[in-house]
Design an enzyme around this catalytic site. Structure first.
Site, PDB file in Angstrom:
ATOM      1  N   GLU A 107      10.131  16.755  -3.753  1.00  0.00           N
ATOM      2  CA  GLU A 107       9.847  16.856  -2.315  1.00  0.00           C
ATOM      3  C   GLU A 107      11.093  16.559  -1.487  1.00  0.00           C
ATOM      4  O   GLU A 107      11.354  17.243  -0.492  1.00  0.00           O
ATOM      5  CB  GLU A 107       8.722  15.893  -1.926  1.00  0.00           C
ATOM      6  CG  GLU A 107       8.349  15.950  -0.453  1.00  0.00           C
ATOM      7  CD  GLU A 107       7.173  15.070  -0.111  1.00  0.00           C
ATOM      8  OE1 GLU A 107       7.213  14.403   0.942  1.00  0.00           O
ATOM      9  OE2 GLU A 107       6.196  15.049  -0.890  1.00  0.00           O
ATOM     10  N   ALA A 121       4.589   6.466   8.235  1.00  0.00           N
ATOM     11  CA  ALA A 121       5.134   7.765   7.839  1.00  0.00           C
ATOM     12  C   ALA A 121       6.614   7.694   7.508  1.00  0.00           C
ATOM     13  O   ALA A 121       7.129   8.545   6.774  1.00  0.00           O
ATOM     14  CB  ALA A 121       4.910   8.792   8.949  1.00  0.00           C
ATOM     15  N   GLU A 128       8.117  16.381  13.705  1.00  0.00           N
ATOM     16  CA  GLU A 128       7.156  15.319  14.015  1.00  0.00           C
ATOM     17  C   GLU A 128       7.398  14.638  15.362  1.00  0.00           C
ATOM     18  O   GLU A 128       8.423  13.979  15.570  1.00  0.00           O
ATOM     19  CB  GLU A 128       7.169  14.255  12.908  1.00  0.00           C
ATOM     20  CG  GLU A 128       6.106  13.186  13.094  1.00  0.00           C
ATOM     21  CD  GLU A 128       5.967  12.280  11.890  1.00  0.00           C
ATOM     22  OE1 GLU A 128       5.099  11.397  11.906  1.00  0.00           O
ATOM     23  OE2 GLU A 128       6.744  12.452  10.930  1.00  0.00           O
ATOM     24  N   GLY A 185       1.986  13.511   4.157  1.00  0.00           N
ATOM     25  CA  GLY A 185       1.417  14.394   3.154  1.00  0.00           C
ATOM     26  C   GLY A 185       2.069  15.757   3.270  1.00  0.00           C
ATOM     27  O   GLY A 185       1.951  16.409   4.310  1.00  0.00           O
ATOM     28  N   GLY A 189      13.306  11.923   2.702  1.00  0.00           N
ATOM     29  CA  GLY A 189      12.483  10.870   2.132  1.00  0.00           C
ATOM     30  C   GLY A 189      11.121  11.386   1.730  1.00  0.00           C
ATOM     31  O   GLY A 189      10.741  12.519   2.036  1.00  0.00           O
ATOM     32  N   ASP A 198       0.795  -1.224   0.000  1.00  0.00           N
ATOM     33  CA  ASP A 198       0.000   0.000   0.000  1.00  0.00           C
ATOM     34  C   ASP A 198       0.833   1.282   0.000  1.00  0.00           C
ATOM     35  O   ASP A 198       0.425   2.287  -0.573  1.00  0.00           O
ATOM     36  CB  ASP A 198      -0.926   0.030   1.230  1.00  0.00           C
ATOM     37  CG  ASP A 198      -1.903  -1.118   1.207  1.00  0.00           C
ATOM     38  OD1 ASP A 198      -2.424  -1.436   0.127  1.00  0.00           O
ATOM     39  OD2 ASP A 198      -2.139  -1.720   2.277  1.00  0.00           O
ATOM     40  N   LYS A 199       1.976   1.261   0.671  1.00  0.00           N
ATOM     41  CA  LYS A 199       2.786   2.475   0.792  1.00  0.00           C
ATOM     42  C   LYS A 199       4.215   2.089   1.141  1.00  0.00           C
ATOM     43  O   LYS A 199       4.457   1.091   1.836  1.00  0.00           O
ATOM     44  CB  LYS A 199       2.236   3.403   1.889  1.00  0.00           C
ATOM     45  CG  LYS A 199       3.097   4.654   2.113  1.00  0.00           C
ATOM     46  CD  LYS A 199       2.584   5.540   3.238  1.00  0.00           C
ATOM     47  CE  LYS A 199       3.526   6.722   3.444  1.00  0.00           C
ATOM     48  NZ  LYS A 199       3.099   7.623   4.521  1.00  0.00           N
ATOM     49  N   LYS A 202      12.992  19.045   1.212  1.00  0.00           N
ATOM     50  CA  LYS A 202      13.272  18.669   2.599  1.00  0.00           C
ATOM     51  C   LYS A 202      14.761  18.802   2.926  1.00  0.00           C
ATOM     52  O   LYS A 202      15.116  19.107   4.072  1.00  0.00           O
ATOM     53  CB  LYS A 202      12.767  17.246   2.857  1.00  0.00           C
ATOM     54  CG  LYS A 202      11.252  17.160   2.889  1.00  0.00           C
ATOM     55  CD  LYS A 202      10.746  15.739   3.012  1.00  0.00           C
ATOM     56  CE  LYS A 202       9.230  15.698   3.105  1.00  0.00           C
ATOM     57  NZ  LYS A 202       8.703  14.318   3.139  1.00  0.00           N
TER      58      LYS A 202
END
Length: 401
Positions: free
Chosen positions: A385, A312, A205, A222, A370, A154-155, A389
């Site tokens: 992205e 994440a 985070e 996201g 990442g 899925d991810k 970062k």
């Protein structure tokens, strides 16, 4: 939490705290011997090493609990363990009880945090090497997307590194001060990560915090790059809140956090929709999860280990995502996407996801970045992205891609 440890972290009367108390700890940081952590709640500086957490087959929270209990029995009224854990579950941690710990209010409340700091080095001093190259990273993203669309998983979170090499030793204290001033409301850290190595960064985070019987987690997933143009910046933030791809990516992470924390909780509050968190470089979708612990003996590190790695930083299903990471990334993540934080002998503490960071060794800095890849991801957008970062740390050293 003991009265002695509470008094170390929270001034009884905020008016008695002199302006500059937090920035004084920031300015006092010295590499190799010190451990610095700043959060929205407080600032910590640990000096020296009184005890290290051993690496063996016992669960890590048990080893930490045992060392802290021994320190307290030995006469330390408020022992605290500080340091980092790597991404790989079987790699040794870099955790220690400092000889002394000083606490101050958060950097964001210190008026002196607004004072400018020069760049640590000139941009011309740095030689850069990207691993993998943007083209190879985009190809890895495209391969992962194809496998997800075929239903394999899925991810997955894929990362790349940027190695900076200088003709002289990097000025880590100056870098730390620049990182802290760039995002004083975030989580800034500098801790030893191995012999001759220092982990330094500014993460947005929070993985999880425990205070008494209350827990808090703040998963981010996201992202959108900030813009210097105000109107465009607002447009990007609004678009992120409505992006099906990013909302799906975020929902996967929040669901995993809920699943991991539910067994520890008598109550868990999870908002239905994410909000926005901003750093100097990025917008992030954010959900703040709060709850009440069912067992008072469950520590902050117990909770952190139950959560790590969230989708994440890894993906889902976890073990398959780990395998894809191993196949796709031509480097060892080391401390990147692990966690960094602290815990006291009563089990209170906070653990932060180790992102927006670099590992310093000798005259080199190894930066990490990442991106969360889902079936709707664009290789070009995810590569961009990671570049955005990288800028969080590049801004602290006066360099740019």
């Amino acid at each position: 939490m003991s009265a002695s440890s509470a008094s170390l972290r929270e001034p009884i009367a905020p008016v008695l705290v002199r302006p500059g108390a937090a920035t004084a700890l920031l300015d006092a940081y010295r590499p190799a011997t010190d451990r610095f952590l700043a959060s929205p709640g407080h600032t910590l500086l640990g000096r020296g090493t009184a005890a290290e957490i051993p690496h063996d087959a016992r669960p890590l929270p048990h080893r930490v609990r045992e060392v802290l209990a021994a320190r307290r029995c030995g006469g330390d009224p408020a022992p605290v363990v500080v340091g980092s854990l790597p991404f790989a579950p079987d790699a040794p941690p870099s955790l220690a009880v400092p000889e002394s710990v000083r606490w101050a209010p958060p950097l964001r409340e210190d008026p002196l945090i607004a004072l400018p700091v020069p760049f640590a080095q000139d941009a011309a001093d740095w030689r850069m090497c990207e691993t993998p190259t943007p083209e190879r990273f985009a190809a890895a993203v495209a391969s992962a997307v194809a496998r997800m669309r075929a239903g394999e998983f899925d991810k997955v979170v894929l990362a790349r590194t940027l190695e900076l090499t200088s003709p002289r030793d990097p000025d880590l204290p100056l870098m730390l001060r620049r990182l802290a001033r760039r995002d004083p409301a975030g989580y800034t850290f500098a801790v030893p990560s191995g012999p001759g190595r220092t982990l330094i960064g500014a993460s947005p985070e929070l993985l999880v915090a425990r205070r008494g019987g209350r827990l808090t987690a703040n998963p981010l997933a996201g992202s959108a790059q900030r813009s210097a143009d105000l109107a465009e910046d607002v447009r990007r933030a609004a678009a992120l809140l409505e992006s099906p791809k990013d909302l799906h990516e975020h929902a996967v992470v929040v669901a995993a956090v809920r699943e991991a924390l539910t067994p520890f909780s008598t109550r868990l509050d999870v908002p239905d929709r994410p909000t926005l968190v901003r750093t100097a470089a990025m917008w992030h979708l954010s959900t703040t999860v709060t709850g009440e612990l069912a067992d008072p003996d469950v520590s902050a590190l117990d909770l952190a280990c139950a959560l790590h790695p969230t989708p994440a930083v890894c993906g889902t299903p976890t073990e398959l995502a780990r395998a894809v990471i191993g196949e796709s990334e031509p480097f060892d993540r080391g401390p990147y996407t692990g966690m960094v934080g602290w815990q006291d002998a009563d089990g209170d503490g906070e653990w932060v996801v180790t992102i927006r960071c670099a590992e310093a060794e000798g005259r080199s800095l190894r930066l990490f970045a990442g991106a969360g890849i889902v079936a709707g991801s664009s290789p070009e957008a995810e590569t961009a992205e990671t570049g955005a970062k990288f800028r969080t740390f590049l801004s602290a050293v006066g360099a740019s891609l």
